[in-house]
Design a protein around this motif. Structure first.
Motif, PDB file in Angstrom:
ATOM      1  N   HIS A  76      34.109  98.018 -35.911  1.00  0.00           N
ATOM      2  CA  HIS A  76      34.685  96.779 -36.427  1.00  0.00           C
ATOM      3  C   HIS A  76      34.244  96.484 -37.862  1.00  0.00           C
ATOM      4  CE1 HIS A  76      35.845  96.317 -32.301  1.00  0.00           C
ATOM      5  NE2 HIS A  76      34.583  96.290 -31.912  1.00  0.00           N
ATOM      6  N   SER A  77      33.458  97.377 -38.472  1.00  0.00           N
ATOM      7  CA  SER A  77      33.061  97.178 -39.861  1.00  0.00           C
ATOM      8  C   SER A  77      34.279  97.291 -40.770  1.00  0.00           C
ATOM      9  CB  SER A  77      32.018  98.214 -40.271  1.00  0.00           C
ATOM     10  OG  SER A  77      30.817  98.019 -39.562  1.00  0.00           O
ATOM     11  N   PRO A  78      34.447  96.376 -41.713  1.00  0.00           N
ATOM     12  CA  PRO A  78      35.644  96.398 -42.558  1.00  0.00           C
ATOM     13  C   PRO A  78      35.627  97.558 -43.545  1.00  0.00           C
ATOM     14  CG  PRO A  78      34.123  94.690 -43.300  1.00  0.00           C
ATOM     15  CD  PRO A  78      33.567  95.225 -42.016  1.00  0.00           C
ATOM     16  N   ASP A  79      36.809  98.001 -43.914  1.00  0.00           N
ATOM     17  CA  ASP A  79      36.946  99.133 -44.831  1.00  0.00           C
ATOM     18  C   ASP A  79      36.429  98.845 -46.231  1.00  0.00           C
ATOM     19  OD1 ASP A  79      38.083 100.647 -42.849  1.00  0.00           O
ATOM     20  OD2 ASP A  79      40.138 100.504 -43.606  1.00  0.00           O
ATOM     21  N   GLY A  80      36.367  97.586 -46.625  1.00  0.00           N
ATOM     22  CA  GLY A  80      35.998  97.249 -47.996  1.00  0.00           C
ATOM     23  C   GLY A  80      34.521  97.371 -48.313  1.00  0.00           C
ATOM     24  N   ARG A  81      33.713  97.786 -47.352  1.00  0.00           N
ATOM     25  CA  ARG A  81      32.285  97.963 -47.604  1.00  0.00           C
ATOM     26  C   ARG A  81      32.032  99.247 -48.388  1.00  0.00           C
ATOM     27  NH1 ARG A  81      28.661  95.576 -43.776  1.00  0.00           N
ATOM     28  NH2 ARG A  81      27.497  97.526 -43.688  1.00  0.00           N
ATOM     29  N   ARG A  82      30.941  99.253 -49.155  1.00  0.00           N
ATOM     30  CA  ARG A  82      30.502 100.490 -49.798  1.00  0.00           C
ATOM     31  C   ARG A  82      29.817 101.320 -48.725  1.00  0.00           C
ATOM     32  NH1 ARG A  82      30.288 101.454 -55.018  1.00  0.00           N
ATOM     33  NH2 ARG A  82      30.249  99.245 -55.576  1.00  0.00           N
ATOM     34  N   SER A  83      30.525 102.285 -48.198  1.00  0.00           N
ATOM     35  CA  SER A  83      30.067 103.011 -47.022  1.00  0.00           C
ATOM     36  C   SER A  83      30.567 104.444 -47.078  1.00  0.00           C
ATOM     37  CB  SER A  83      30.599 102.322 -45.753  1.00  0.00           C
ATOM     38  OG  SER A  83      30.229 103.015 -44.595  1.00  0.00           O
ATOM     39  N   GLY A  84      30.006 105.271 -46.210  1.00  0.00           N
ATOM     40  CA  GLY A  84      30.451 106.644 -46.131  1.00  0.00           C
ATOM     41  C   GLY A  84      31.849 106.757 -45.554  1.00  0.00           C
ATOM     42  N   ARG A  85      32.576 107.774 -45.965  1.00  0.00           N
ATOM     43  CA  ARG A  85      33.890 108.105 -45.415  1.00  0.00           C
ATOM     44  C   ARG A  85      33.857 109.575 -44.993  1.00  0.00           C
ATOM     45  NH1 ARG A  85      35.235 102.663 -46.045  1.00  0.00           N
ATOM     46  NH2 ARG A  85      34.467 102.085 -48.118  1.00  0.00           N
ATOM     47  N   GLY A  86      34.706 109.918 -44.073  1.00  0.00           N
ATOM     48  CA  GLY A  86      34.733 111.292 -43.609  1.00  0.00           C
ATOM     49  C   GLY A  86      36.137 111.838 -43.484  1.00  0.00           C
ATOM     50  N   ILE A  87      36.244 113.147 -43.630  1.00  0.00           N
ATOM     51  CA  ILE A  87      37.474 113.867 -43.315  1.00  0.00           C
ATOM     52  C   ILE A  87      37.083 115.043 -42.426  1.00  0.00           C
ATOM     53  CG2 ILE A  87      37.327 115.188 -45.488  1.00  0.00           C
ATOM     54  CD1 ILE A  87      40.359 115.499 -45.400  1.00  0.00           C
ATOM     55  N   ALA A  88      37.663 115.096 -41.260  1.00  0.00           N
ATOM     56  CA  ALA A  88      37.419 116.188 -40.318  1.00  0.00           C
ATOM     57  C   ALA A  88      38.749 116.896 -40.090  1.00  0.00           C
ATOM     58  CB  ALA A  88      36.866 115.653 -39.006  1.00  0.00           C
ATOM     59  N   VAL A  89      38.771 118.194 -40.322  1.00  0.00           N
ATOM     60  CA  VAL A  89      40.005 118.966 -40.230  1.00  0.00           C
ATOM     61  C   VAL A  89      39.866 119.990 -39.109  1.00  0.00           C
ATOM     62  CG1 VAL A  89      41.641 120.441 -41.449  1.00  0.00           C
ATOM     63  CG2 VAL A  89      40.380 118.676 -42.706  1.00  0.00           C
ATOM     64  N   LYS A  90      40.813 119.942 -38.177  1.00  0.00           N
ATOM     65  CA  LYS A  90      40.866 120.917 -37.089  1.00  0.00           C
ATOM     66  C   LYS A  90      42.050 121.847 -37.369  1.00  0.00           C
ATOM     67  CE  LYS A  90      39.751 119.415 -33.005  1.00  0.00           C
ATOM     68  NZ  LYS A  90      38.505 120.180 -32.715  1.00  0.00           N
ATOM     69  N   PHE A  91      41.737 123.088 -37.718  1.00  0.00           N
ATOM     70  CA  PHE A  91      42.765 124.091 -38.006  1.00  0.00           C
ATOM     71  C   PHE A  91      43.180 124.741 -36.688  1.00  0.00           C
ATOM     72  CE2 PHE A  91      39.833 123.819 -41.585  1.00  0.00           C
ATOM     73  CZ  PHE A  91      40.673 123.716 -42.690  1.00  0.00           C
ATOM     74  N   HIS A  92      44.475 124.730 -36.400  1.00  0.00           N
ATOM     75  CA  HIS A  92      44.984 125.281 -35.152  1.00  0.00           C
ATOM     76  C   HIS A  92      45.431 126.727 -35.396  1.00  0.00           C
ATOM     77  CE1 HIS A  92      44.719 121.205 -33.739  1.00  0.00           C
ATOM     78  NE2 HIS A  92      45.630 120.781 -34.611  1.00  0.00           N
ATOM     79  N   LEU A  93      44.652 127.669 -34.863  1.00  0.00           N
ATOM     80  CA  LEU A  93      44.842 129.081 -35.173  1.00  0.00           C
ATOM     81  C   LEU A  93      45.771 129.792 -34.196  1.00  0.00           C
ATOM     82  CD1 LEU A  93      41.167 129.980 -36.133  1.00  0.00           C
ATOM     83  CD2 LEU A  93      42.989 129.022 -37.563  1.00  0.00           C
ATOM     84  N   GLY A  94      46.253 129.077 -33.181  1.00  0.00           N
ATOM     85  CA  GLY A  94      47.141 129.670 -32.193  1.00  0.00           C
ATOM     86  C   GLY A  94      46.406 130.085 -30.939  1.00  0.00           C
ATOM     87  N   HIS A  95      47.152 130.164 -29.836  1.00  0.00           N
ATOM     88  CA  HIS A  95      46.600 130.572 -28.537  1.00  0.00           C
ATOM     89  C   HIS A  95      45.442 129.663 -28.094  1.00  0.00           C
ATOM     90  CE1 HIS A  95      49.071 134.149 -28.998  1.00  0.00           C
ATOM     91  NE2 HIS A  95      48.489 134.384 -30.150  1.00  0.00           N
TER      92      HIS A  95
END
Length: 312
Positions: A76-95
């Motif tokens: 529930h912490s608001p986005d406008g805070r000076r805080s860490g952000r993350g990007i997590a990428v799941k690559f779908h390789l098939g099968h």
């Protein structure tokens, strides 16, 4: 004689510490609690093909799922805070095979070992009566662990982004690539936004809605895909591979190995909310380095998953 804590014990202590810092929010991750997932395509440039046999870094595009998030354990912490952000990428390789790449908007981490992470969480623990942490405890921790200074310095200067799509993200750990000839070298990853770095002033951020980053990216996608380029820094002899508090020299060779095009909000958010994006989920051609924090993350993630999947 007192035995050293096991990896399992440390994982339990770490997740306990996260709960003491952010509170317990049933059903949510203990860190990066609130996030949203998007459909994407990753298109390799081919520049990595001579350095690794990893399937998603050759020539052909692969589908991917991308989770953007805020680093806090309180959803529930608001986005406008000076805080860490993350990007997590799941690559779908098939099968049914995936490989994950997890990155944050910090070039280095604030601890070099799982034991230090648990101690840091203790220093950040909030007083149950005031709801605030004790700056003196954090100051004492940093004094005793000066390797944390670069990470905390970067955290204090991190921008409040206009968009999840206008921030830079680092994977912070080293990984080992191996090519078809059996030759290996260590690398570090970084995502660069095609839109460039754009940030808000604290005053402007204070006027945003609590979940403006999700709303903004959803709106931005109406004008077309949001692109990131994956840059890889090539390590040399002597560059630390076991300490994520230390950056490699800026003059190290870099290559652009692919483009990530985010196209739409994923349809099944409930499904993806229940998934784990694990930086230790690698694929042939990529191995973990000797970084103890990297190896530890899978146990901490498993402990967090067990608690949230059982309603905790």
């Amino acid at each position: 004689m007192t035995s050293s804590p096991t990896t399992h014990d440390l994982a339990v202590d770490a997740v306990d510490g996260m709960e003491q810092v952010s509170g317990t929010h049933p059903g949510y991750r203990r860190a990066h609690a609130r996030g949203v997932c998007f459909d994407a395509t990753f298109t390799p440039t081919g520049a990595a093909a001579e350095l690794t046999t990893a399937a998603h870094l050759q020539q052909e595009p692969v589908p991917a799922t991308v989770r953007f998030s805020n680093s806090e354990g309180n959803p529930h912490s608001p986005d406008g805070r000076r805080s860490g952000r993350g990007i997590a990428v799941k690559f779908h390789l098939g099968h049914g095979v995936d490989t994950d790449l997890v990155a944050v908007n910090l070039p280095v981490f604030v601890v070099s070992t799982p034991e230090h992470f648990v101690k840091l969480l203790g220093a950040l623990k909030k007083d149950p009566h005031t709801g605030q942490n004790d700056p003196a405890l954090l100051g004492a921790y940093i004094k005793d662990n000066p390797e944390a200074i670069p990470g905390f310095t970067a955290a204090g200067a991190m921008p409040i982004p206009v968009s999840y799509g206008t921030a830079k993200y680092w994977a912070i750990h080293a990984f080992r690539w191996t090519n078809a000839a059996g030759e290996s070298r260590y690398v570090r990853y970084r995502w660069e936004p095609a839109a460039g770095l754009q940030e808000l002033s604290p005053e402007d951020a204070g006027h945003q809605t609590p979940e403006y980053l999700t709303d903004e990216l959803t709106q931005r996608l109406l004008d077309g895909p949001v692109r990131f380029t994956l840059h890889v820094q090539l390590g040399e002899d002597g560059d630390p591979t076991n300490d994520c508090t230390k950056a490699w020299p800026a003059e190290r060779t870099e290559i652009a190995v692919g483009h990530l095009d985010i196209t739409a909000t994923s349809a099944d958010q409930e499904h993806w909310a229940g998934q784990v994006f694990d930086p230790t989920r690698v694929t042939p051609g990529i191995d973990l380095s000797d970084d103890p924090v990297l190896a530890f993350r899978t146990r901490a993630y498993a402990e967090s998953f067990a608690r949230r999947s059982h309603g905790g």
